[in-house]
Structure formats: structure tokens, C-alpha cells
Design an enzyme around this catalytic site. Structure first.
Site, PDB file in Angstrom:
ATOM      1  N   LYS A 240      -1.408  91.408  23.221  1.00  0.00           N
ATOM      2  CA  LYS A 240      -1.123  90.115  23.826  1.00  0.00           C
ATOM      3  C   LYS A 240      -2.413  89.310  23.962  1.00  0.00           C
ATOM      4  CE  LYS A 240       2.543  91.762  26.993  1.00  0.00           C
ATOM      5  NZ  LYS A 240       3.660  90.886  26.631  1.00  0.00           N
ATOM      6  N   ARG A 314      12.300  98.149  25.811  1.00  0.00           N
ATOM      7  CA  ARG A 314      13.625  98.589  25.373  1.00  0.00           C
ATOM      8  C   ARG A 314      13.579  99.999  24.781  1.00  0.00           C
ATOM      9  NH1 ARG A 314      14.095  93.463  21.646  1.00  0.00           N
ATOM     10  NH2 ARG A 314      12.717  92.807  23.336  1.00  0.00           N
TER      11      ARG A 314
END
Length: 460
Positions: A240, A314
Site C-alpha cells: 500500500k 477474505r
């Protein structure tokens, strides 16, 4: 200040709650001295107004708080929290005709003005104490406030002090408080017991990945809560940028929210068999970090192509959901700070949720309104299933194109729950700017709505 109601004292002041639309009528019933004092103070009943009114001897005789108009209230939560922040230190006794649900929500908001995150710096919340109204379940409101305090503390704590080990400790302390069991599968044992994706996501961190498994209750419907416990998310090899990494201490917000909800359930002695599963990891960068293009095999046997290592939440949830589903409980609820797409869709204030059951969705929506814990139903849109089916594996963890990001993440998770009713929350769990009842920082999204809806959802 504790997140509890105050004891009544000799100096407790009556606090009249005045609706702005009915302010003139209320003023007409007061003494001339009171009307004159409030006129001088500019009191109109607007949201946030709070005025002390002197008695005959010149000392405060009562307080008045504005409740605003219906339109103004529709744009805010916790109206009386605004008044609580403007009142001087003391204890106050509400005088109002609010209905029971509204009054309970307002009391909760008031109590939360006392919250302050002071682990690293001495700070304090509002000093105005509230006497429990006679027609409010004071123990329940305090229970919700204390659970909310737990959620905020967990989310606000930086990753230096809230890694997977500390999150495990928080779960164990909660279990000890209520006589629950709490077991943890740690490190290489995850591979031995077939939780390969939890291990893969967390293996690059100095703190070993783990699966926390808490159980409480021996009778009633089986309810399993699954919370994303990514204690910090660098993005992995798909690193990121700094601005996007700044708030990643809150990427374990799903686990904080399920622990808060679990605390409510246990403290209120809800007749359920509760299980809480938290895959706790840190998504770090190292030589053994998983890579874009890798294909992982999940606990359920489904293969997953990694197209972005920053879509790691997830993956860990999938293994935990597969375990939850093996017991076929009456309801599985997952909570996760999962996608930026959800924030784009509904902003930071609403908690998006997914379910295939219309009755469950309506029960939750009704409860959320009464609890002042807003939620918004999103669709498990079956035609988008093709978007999560890549060329080389059963599933894609990050479909290209950028469309429907929250929905495709929810559809991905649903693939791992085949035998139990399932509800998923894609929450933010962060208040960007301070507002009455919600200081800047972590906060709960969904637990208060759920605790009110669960009796109907589980036919208790």
C-alpha cells in the site's frame, strides 16, 4: 469517567428534554423567571443546546436540553450526547416523554460521551453524569456501552501493542470474564490442522498467524461469529502507499466488533451456543510472503488465484468460515473491514450487510433503526459470480476491473458457507471526525443492531 449511569445525589438536577417544535408550548408552562433566563440564553430547543436554569436561591435549579426538530434529528445520532458535552460536571435526571427505544439509544449515546482512549495520554470524556431513567433497562444499556468501549479500545490500539498475540490475549481475557473456553491454533499447527490460507497470509510476520476459537453456552441455537483479525495490513508484496497504510491498525476491526458483540451476548446471558472464530494475522512483507500469481488451496478444497496480496482479509476469513460451516450452526455472521468499495458506496457511517434471507434482513433493519446503529442491505448478486472465477483456479481473490468490489468479496466468502444461514458485514469501524457520542477513532458498527435483532433472527 466510567461507561455507567451515575448515582443520584442531593445535587442531581432535573434535565428537561425540549423538542424544538414544541418549545414555545413548553416555555409557556414555565415561570416568568425561567422564560426570561432561557430567552436571554437564546434557548430554542435546537440540537446541542444545554442551559442551567437558576432556582429561587440563585443556585442551579434545573437544566434544559434541546432535542431539535424531527428533520434535524434525522441527520444526527445521539441527540442528547450533544447536550451532555455542553453541560458542566454534575449528575442529571432526564425529564422527557421519549419512547423506550429512543430513550435507551439516547442513554447509550450519553454514556459514550464519557469514553476516552487514554492508554498513551491522559484524556477524559464529558463530565456530565446521567441517572438511569426508571423506564430504561439500565443494566442492558451499560452492557452495550461497556462492549462498545471494548471495541473502541481494541481498534484504537496501534499494531505495536495489538498484534495477533495481543488480540489472542484480549479474547482470552473476555473468555475468562464470562467462563467461556478459548483455544488457539498457532503457527505451523495451522498447516497440520488444515488452515492453509490463514497460515499463508500471516507467515511473513514476526508474530505467528493463529486461529482463535472461543465457545460459550451449552443450550439454545448455535450462533457462530467470525471476525477478521488482520492486525496490520501493509498490502503485502502489493504494498500500500503510505496514505492508505496509515489506518491499517484498524484492519482488525471485524474481530473487535465480534468480540464486542460476544461480550453483549454473554453479559446479557442470551440463550445461545456461541462460538467466536478470529483468524489473527499480520500481512507483512518478507522473503516468505505470498505473491501475486500464487494459487492457494483453502480448507474447503477450493483453489484461489492471488491477483492482489492486499485482498488478504477474505483469504483468512475463508478458512475460518469453512470451519464454522462444518458444524452447520443456525447462523454464521462474519464481520470485517474488508473493502474500500464499501466505503465508496455507503461512506463511513453505514454498516453494509449481506444475507439471502429477507426476513433476517428486515429484522436487522428494524432493530438497527431502534438501536441507532444504522445498517444497509447489499445484494449477493448471483450474476457477478463469474467475476470471481479466474482462468487457473476456482476463485479469484481480487477480480480485475474495479466494479462491485464489496459484492464480489461477499460472494467470495459465501462460497465457503454451504450448510448454514450466513450474514456478512463489510464495515469501516472508524469515525473520521468527532461527533457527539462518537469520539474520533474506532467504533462499533452492527453489534447493537444485531443484539436487538438476534432474538427474532434465532427465534429465541
Amino acid at each position: 469517567m466510567s461507561l455507567s449511569f451515575a448515582a443520584r445525589t442531593e445535587t442531581t438536577l432535573p434535565l428537561h428534554v425540549v423538542d424544538q417544535d414544541r418549545c414555545d408550548g413548553w416555555l409557556a408552562e414555565q415561570s416568568e423567571a425561567t422564560r426570561s433566563w432561557l430567552a436571554t440564553a437564546g434557548f430554542t430547543g435546537a440540537v446541542g443546546q444545554a442551559v442551567l436554569v437558576p432556582g429561587a436561591d440563585g443556585t442551579p435549579g434545573m437544566a434544559v436540553a434541546g432535542f431539535g426538530t424531527a428533520k434535524a434529528r434525522s441527520r444526527k445520532r445521539f441527540i442528547l450526547a450533544a447536550a451532555a458535552q455542553n453541560l458542566p460536571k454534575g449528575t442529571y435526571d432526564l425529564i422527557s416523554d421519549l419512547d423506550a427505544d429512543t430513550l435507551a439509544a439516547e442513554c447509550f449515546g450519553w454514556l459514550m460521551t464519557g469514553y476516552a482512549f487514554n492508554r498513551y495520554k491522559d484524556t477524559s470524556g464529558a463530565k456530565a453524569g446521567l441517572v438511569a431513567p426508571s423506564n430504561v433497562d439500565a443494566q442492558r444499556v451499560e452492557t452495550l456501552a461497556q462492549a462498545e468501549g471494548l471495541i473502541r479500545d481494541l481498534v484504537n490500539t496501534p499494531a505495536s501493542d495489538m498484534g495477533p498475540a495481543q488480540l489472542q490475549k484480549a479474547a482470552e481475557e473476555l473468555a475468562d470474564e464470562f467462563g467461556a473456553s478459548c483455544d488457539t491454533i498457532l503457527g505451523e499447527a495451522l498447516l497440520e490442522q488444515n488452515f492453509p490460507m490463514i497460515h499463508t497470509v500471516g507467515r511473513a510476520s514476526d508474530q505467528a498467524p493463529r486461529l482463535i476459537d472461543m465457545r460459550w453456552g451449552t443450550a439454545g441455537p448455535k450462533l457462530t461469529l467470525v471476525g477478521k483479525g488482520v492486525c496490520f495490513d501493509t498490502g503485502g508484496l502489493d504494498l500500500k502507499p503510505a496514505a492508505a497504510m496509515a489506518l491499517m491498525k484498524k484492519d482488525m476491526g471485524g474481530s473487535a466488533n465480534v468480540l464486542g458483540l460476544a461480550r453483549m451476548i454473554m453479559a446479557l446471558d442470551m440463550p445461545v451456543q456461541l462460538r467466536v472464530l478470529i483468524p489473527a494475522v499480520e500481512n507483512s512483507v518478507a522473503g516468505n510472503a505470498f505473491r501475486p500469481g500464487d494459487i492457494l488451496t483453502s480448507r474447503k478444497g477450493l483453489t484461489v488465484e492471488i491477483n492482489n496480496t492486499d485482498a488478504e482479509g477474505r483469504l483468512v476469513l475463508a478458512d475460518a468460515l469453512a470451519l464454522a460451516d462444518e458444524e452447520a450452526p443456525d447462523l454464521i455472521i462474519s464481520m470485517a473491514t474488508l473493502t474500500g468499495a464499501a466505503r465508496v458506496a455507503v461512506g463511513p457511517d453505514l454498516a453494509p450487510f449481506y444475507t439471502d434471507d429477507d426476513g433476517t434482513a428486515q429484522a436487522l433493519a428494524d432493530a438497527a433503526t431502534k438501536a441507532a446503529d444504522p445498517v444497509w442491505r447489499m445484494p449477493f448478486h448471483d450474476p457477478y459470480e463469474a467475476m470471481i472465477e479466474p482462468t487457473y483456479a476456482d476463485l479469484d481473490n481480487a477480480p480485475s476491473g474495479g466494479f462491485a468490489g464489496s459484492i464480489t468479496a461477499a460472494l467470495f466468502l459465501r462460497r465457503f458457507v454451504l450448510d448454514a444461514p450466513y450474514m456478512h458485514f463489510d464495515i469501516y469501524s472508524w469515525q473520521p471526525t468527532p461527533v457527539p457520542g462518537r469520539s474520533k477513532g474506532g467504533f462499533g458498527q452492527g453489534p447493537r443492531a444485531l443484539i436487538k435483532a438476534l432474538p427474532k433472527m434465532l427465534c429465541l
